[in-house]
Design an enzyme around this catalytic site. Structure first.
Site, PDB file in Angstrom:
ATOM      1  N   ASP A 297      16.668  54.390  56.836  1.00 56.27           N
ATOM      2  CA  ASP A 297      16.774  54.447  55.384  1.00 56.27           C
ATOM      3  C   ASP A 297      15.412  54.085  54.806  1.00 56.27           C
ATOM      4  OD1 ASP A 297      18.048  54.646  52.863  1.00 56.27           O
ATOM      5  OD2 ASP A 297      19.853  53.761  53.705  1.00 56.27           O
TER       6      ASP A 297
ATOM      7  N   HIS B  34      27.999  53.415  52.321  1.00 52.34           N
ATOM      8  CA  HIS B  34      27.866  52.011  51.924  1.00 52.34           C
ATOM      9  C   HIS B  34      27.996  51.803  50.417  1.00 52.34           C
ATOM     10  CE1 HIS B  34      23.914  53.656  51.150  1.00 52.34           C
ATOM     11  NE2 HIS B  34      23.616  52.593  50.433  1.00 52.34           N
ATOM     12  N   ASP B  35      27.900  52.875  49.642  1.00 44.26           N
ATOM     13  CA  ASP B  35      28.013  52.777  48.188  1.00 44.26           C
ATOM     14  C   ASP B  35      29.356  53.248  47.649  1.00 44.26           C
ATOM     15  OD1 ASP B  35      25.513  51.695  47.642  1.00 44.26           O
ATOM     16  OD2 ASP B  35      24.548  53.653  47.452  1.00 44.26           O
TER      17      ASP B  35
END
Length: 619
Positions: free
Chosen positions: A113, A366-367
């Site tokens: 990322d 993850h969001d």
């Protein structure tokens, strides 16, 4: 590829062919919640290495690692203070080298990322930038003087350069007393935006990326990368009903130089290096027309984009914390529209002759909250079956499928008992902001539970032991309460499990040209209870293969036999299910993989609630 960690070919994973990434399946690891090995309650890089056999068995080809760089952890690592070091919370550079070696030895790759729209305010670049208006790095960030407002002193609320709000509540500008100016932060106050107009910034970012690639990393997922080009001059944005601040989105998303910057990045960082480096651009608010430009191979910008239209269908008029049920017909139509926008060029026979773009397909990350809770049915009686059917739907779309940790197990949303249950900065800030303006605290909490990012950040449920096998210490965030029922130990190698269904879907993608590369067509679009997808591949020899998904998306099930309403609707769209009488059954969500063909060839008379079948015919 690092000479110390070459990629070893494996029959379970894609190889080195030029378009390997089009057949690949990506698995996202959120390190903080994956596996803890040092008993501090936080996941770490050695924990990922320890679980590589799980990922290898699943069959995924690429592991995308959420940020593990050195960080104050204001936004769980998306606030980076040193791009070239690993945060001690997660391990060391030696640990990342060991992870790369372990992945490559199994035939898998690592995507890091990358957050370069902003840094932490503790990064040395920002430390220099805010030290003085004359510092050489002052222009590495976006600084502006206070707005002149009668009766207000510079730096007071209301003197911000624009009226924009931050994505994490509060204004998007913070006053720096020492230098007498505001700096821009589209996210947290501790995440100042970099000034990509400055070529020195771009050069520093590109050189840093190159060093990671030379270390053995195989690509990047680039966080909010379409925000790096702002539209200047910066001006006030519209104030939407109920909002406390104006929206600067139109001024910061998909700006006038974004394509130039990404093409430059490709030219400077990726093109000089051997092999294909996978690049994924997370792009909130990107349009389908823009995505076609970003992902057109001829333009050499990024391989694929993350868009948010389909997950945004769960947002109410006032955003994600005003949740509403997802309209499945709208969901189907939206995903199909993205398929059409990035569809390949075909010849007269229907064979693909050129790619014009590429989709990234995901349900959660993850969001986002857990897919089975948002799009499926997380009632214990329906959870596993709906999770498997959702997986079949996802993997039958054209593009690269993404699996978020725990999704392969059918993990659900968690249970929040109060504001103290939350760890996510966005959620906590929203709560305090709304309560601060007089909203009822219980009503605010109720509105947050469905869509909070913390739903995805509870630990992976490895087994039924205390803390779900994630840690021997108290985890940084509570384990979901259903870990004893939903965990890897109860599923890996167990026929009919959610895990085994994902494994079969990945293997199908690796082996089947229609699933990996074929054209896409959505059928029965107007019916909310079904999801029908037809994939087709025409080979170089003219041979034609079709793969059909028939999925029930409710508890009621679907009648598929002669004379059924579904058959009649499909017939009007040119799909005669009678011609599938001899079709090969590949996967049935309600059956173990080994029993997929037990019920016989062809379309079943009925598909029960939340069940689905995948069929194949050739010729």
């Amino acid at each position: 590829m690092s000479p110390h960690a070459p990629l070893v070919a494996s029959a379970r994973h894609v190889g080195q062919e030029a378009d390997w990434w089009r057949r690949a399946v990506v698995y996202q690891v959120y390190p903080r919640s994956f596996q803890d090995t040092d008993a501090d309650g936080v996941g770490d890089i050695p924990g990922i290495t320890r679980r590589l056999d799980h990922l290898d068995a699943l069959g995924v080809d690429v592991v995308w690692l959420s940020p593990v760089y050195r960080s104050p952890q204001d936004d769980n690592g998306y606030d980076i203070s040193d791009y070239e070091d690993i945060d001690p919370l997660f391990g060391s550079l030696a640990d990342i080298d060991e992870l790369i070696a372990g992945l490559h030895a199994r035939g898998m790759r690592l995507v890091m990322d990358l957050v370069v729209n902003h840094t932490s305010d503790e990064h040395e670049w920002f430390t220099a930038s805010h030290s003085s208006t004359h510092d050489p790095r002052r222009d590495w960030y976006i600084w502006r003087p206070a707005r002149e407002v009668e009766g207000l002193e510079p730096g007071e609320p209301g003197t911000e350069p624009t009226n924009w709000g931050s994505a994490f509540s509060g204004p998007a500008w913070t006053w720096d007393e020492g230098s007498g100016e505001f700096y821009l932060h589209l996210f947290s106050v501790k995440q100042p935006d970099l000034n990509w107009e400055n070529p020195q910034v771009r050069r520093a970012v590109y050189e840093m990326m190159g060093r990671w690639l030379d270390r053995g990393v195989d690509g990047f997922r680039m966080d909010v990368i379409n925000l790096i080009s702002k539209t200047y001059p910066l001006v006030d944005g519209p104030v939407h009903p109920g909002a406390l601040y104006g929206s600067g989105f139109d001024a910061v998303a998909n700006g006038p130089r974004i394509h130039e910057f990404l093409a430059e990045m490709n030219r400077e960082v990726f093109a000089p290096r051997p092999g294909h480096i996978i690049t994924v651009g997370e792009m909130p608010g990107v349009t389908r027309a823009e995505a076609a430009l970003f992902t057109d191979p001829a333009r050499a910008e990024v391989d694929m984009v993350f868009q948010f239209e389909h997950v945004g269908l769960a947002d109410g008029p006032h955003g994600k914390f005003d949740p509403r049920p997802v309209d499945r017909t709208a969901l189907k139509a939206n995903l199909a529209a993205w398929q059409e926008a990035l569809a390949p060029e075909l010849d007269a026979a229907g064979a693909v002759v050129a790619e014009r773009g590429w989709n990234s397909n995901y349900w959660d990350n993850h969001d986002q909250p857990r897919a089975v809770s948002r799009f499926g049915d997380d009632d214990p009686a329906w959870r596993a079956l709906s999770a498997k059917t959702l997986a079949s739907v996802l993997h039958l779309h054209r593009g690269t499928p993404y699996i978020y940790q725990g999704e392969e197990l059918g993990q659900t949303n968690t249970v929040f008992t109060g504001i103290d249950s939350y760890r996510d900065l966005e959620s906590v800030n929203h709560f305090h902001e709304r309560v601060g303006v007089g909203d009822d605290p219980q009503a605010v909490l109720a509105s947050m539970a469905t869509n909070s990012r913390d739903n995805a950040r509870t630990p992976v449920q490895w087994d039924a032991s205390p803390h779900a096998g994630f840690s021997t210490a108290t985890p940084w965030i509570d384990v979901a309460p259903n870990a004893e029922q939903i965990n890897a130990a109860a599923q890996v190698g167990v026929p009919g499990s959610v895990f085994e269904h994902h494994r079969a879907l990945i293997a199908l993608r690796h082996s089947d040209d229609a699933v990996a590369l074929g054209t896409f067509r959505l059928l029965d679009a107007a019916d909310a209870s079904s999801w029908v997808i037809l994939r087709e591949h025409v080979g170089a020899d003219g041979g034609r293969e079709q793969v059909l998904l028939l999925a029930s998306c409710s508890r009621e099930g679907l009648d598929c036999g002669p004379g059924s309403a579904l058959r009649e609707r499909l017939a009007t769209e040119g799909l005669d299910l009678g011609r599938w009488a001899d079709a090969e059954p590949l996967l049935t969500a309600s059956l173990p993989i080994e029993e997929a063909g037990a019920r016989g060839a062809g379309v079943p008379e009925r598909i029960e609630g939340w069940d689905s079948v995948i069929l194949r015919r050739r010729g």
